[in-house]
Scaffold this active site. Sequence first.
Site, PDB file in Angstrom:
ATOM      1  N   HIS A  61      -2.118  -1.068   8.828  1.00 58.57           N
ATOM      2  CA  HIS A  61      -1.327   0.005   8.218  1.00 58.57           C
ATOM      3  C   HIS A  61      -0.820  -0.364   6.820  1.00 58.57           C
ATOM      4  O   HIS A  61       0.214   0.115   6.378  1.00 58.57           O
ATOM      5  CB  HIS A  61      -0.163   0.413   9.130  1.00 58.57           C
ATOM      6  N   HIS A  62      -1.611  -1.200   6.106  1.00 56.83           N
ATOM      7  CA  HIS A  62      -1.265  -1.561   4.732  1.00 56.83           C
ATOM      8  C   HIS A  62      -2.474  -1.376   3.817  1.00 56.83           C
ATOM      9  O   HIS A  62      -2.834  -2.270   3.051  1.00 56.83           O
ATOM     10  CB  HIS A  62      -0.799  -3.024   4.662  1.00 56.83           C
ATOM     11  N   ALA A  63      -3.106  -0.244   3.876  1.00 57.16           N
ATOM     12  CA  ALA A  63      -4.315  -0.003   3.090  1.00 57.16           C
ATOM     13  C   ALA A  63      -4.058  -0.236   1.605  1.00 57.16           C
ATOM     14  O   ALA A  63      -3.056   0.223   1.053  1.00 57.16           O
ATOM     15  CB  ALA A  63      -4.807   1.424   3.317  1.00 57.16           C
ATOM     16  N   SER A  64      -4.981  -0.951   0.953  1.00 63.67           N
ATOM     17  CA  SER A  64      -4.777  -1.379  -0.426  1.00 63.67           C
ATOM     18  C   SER A  64      -6.112  -1.571  -1.149  1.00 63.67           C
ATOM     19  O   SER A  64      -7.179  -1.524  -0.538  1.00 63.67           O
ATOM     20  CB  SER A  64      -4.016  -2.730  -0.449  1.00 63.67           C
TER      21      SER A  64
END
Length: 627
Positions: free
Chosen positions: A560-563
């Site tokens: 849940h930390h798309a980058s």
Amino acid sequence: MSDYDYIVIGSGAGGGTVAARLAEKGSRVLVLEAGRDPVTHTGSDQVNTTENRLPADYNVPVFHAFSTENEEMRWDYFVRHYTSQDQQEKDPKYSATFQGQTVDGVLYPRAGCLGGCTAHNAMITVYPHNEDWDFLAQVTGDSSWSADNMRGYFEKLEDCNYRGFWRWLFKFTRWNPTRHGFSKGWLSTEKAIPLEAVLQDSKLVESILVSAHEADEALPRPKKRLSWLLKSLGDPNDWRLVKQNSVGLRYPPLATRHHARIGTRERLLAVAERFPDRLKIEYNALVTRVLINENHEAHGVEYLKGVKLYRAYQYPSDQAGTTHQVQANKEIILAGGAFNTPQLLMLSGVGEADELKKHGIECKVNLPGVGKNLQDRYEVGVVNRMNFEHWEVLKGAKYDTTDPQYQQWLVHKGVYTTNGAVLASIKRSVPLRPLPDLFCFALLGLFRGYFPGYSKLIAEHLNYLTWAVLKAHTNNTAGYVTLKSADPLDTPYINFRYFEEGNDPRGEDLNSVVEGIKFVRKMTAPLIKDGTIAEEELPGKAVQTDEEIRDFVRNHAWGHHASCTCKIGTQDDKMAVLDSDFRVRGVKNLRVVDASIFPKIPGFFIVSSIYMAAEKAADVIWRQGRA
């Protein structure tokens, strides 16, 4: 001439931070936000919240899971972890359809409201590793990205409220070896777990102490025997420990003020109140394209005005919205995040030429890196059912405003002042890793990842302890974001290409998550042996060998930390989208300031890195705008 020097698209960690700081410096700034204010409902003609839970879902830290499924805030993306349909369907979180629509993916919650994802995240504020910043300085040749310089931005934005002695000492001596922010920063940070909430629950105290002892025994010398207590009180953001990569037992600090959520919503509203002539927030404004002229100059944006137009909303509008255009005197700043920023660039004709051609979009600037390099953490949950009816601190809890715990929260006390996390251990999955890559943290609740309705399980099951295993510094960079269509109301296609489908040929990411599960099991083994834990439900006692655990991870992992989908790089890097000053290559007056800018995903939790980068961007933009 426009009324605005800068137009900022998005109000999350990147956009909200850079917009507020530019307005403070004297610029006239327009923030275009596709959603509404999640607390006051500004921009709403009617409010139909999930069980009318707002604004509590926003404000109460422990309600953060419910905020991700509140219909006033939620943007539901359904993403692919694998291209292989057979492998994808092995994930029990996979959804073929949702509310009668084909989704064919795994739920990835985002927030469509003022504050962006700072409005629903878990508020964990853990500083990235210094090597993350030094890497950026190295690959760009820009020393302003160095770890020492970037720490200055953290000190500028933070208002640390959990290191009282050092705060007091700094006030009188200006001596600050912790390098926390103690002087008027806008982001308040506090401890995640109040001592009085823990001490009233003997089972919780016992579980924490047993797990802490087991974790400490696993740490390399000389960091054994809870030495973390003596130096920094378990604070992962203390500069002295950051320089040593903060390995060990830690508590996760939260972005809260008086134990209520704080993010870019509060930041923007405070600056807009102080400088109403400089900062304007336009709600219900879904930007559809950046206006770029024949000289490759971005001079404005086009947007649709209307409530819940974007199809990521749980109940999107069937209205078309009204089209508006607005000009900027100086620059456009994209801050839509790792999914929406590349989507908007492609809709504006900036991206891989062949991909744009598929959708009938004229290519204005051929940048093949737009949407590529998608990265995330890998996470899994080790889920344990306890041998009692409920945790004592959760007695009578329903996770709503009728709870006795909520009444305690109103006076800044009790377990609802936390986000549910009680203990964390930072470690290397194997000794040869250059940086700690595992963040293992205990949650009071049943959590096995994201799927429609997942938050209800937390309220329905009060006797669970989940250890979340987060694998950082992943090797896989093969994920991508691209267009499903040229319709700006549509969500993009997102594929993370996990594990064997990615570009980690030696399987180090997968093996590291396996080691994390084995480490957590060592911590919980005494609790299983003495009967405190009734059963490990996931992965479960039938999953024991390394290969069995690997299969479990392949089938259950999430993130849940798309980058990293519009990465910064040098001129000779054909996949670089931005230069080191956040400027989009080949387009004048256009920058990106959000999670998409990083070449490699930094640290454990992305939000603190975005805040720092956005503060830096404000300095760069202001300085260059005055030149």
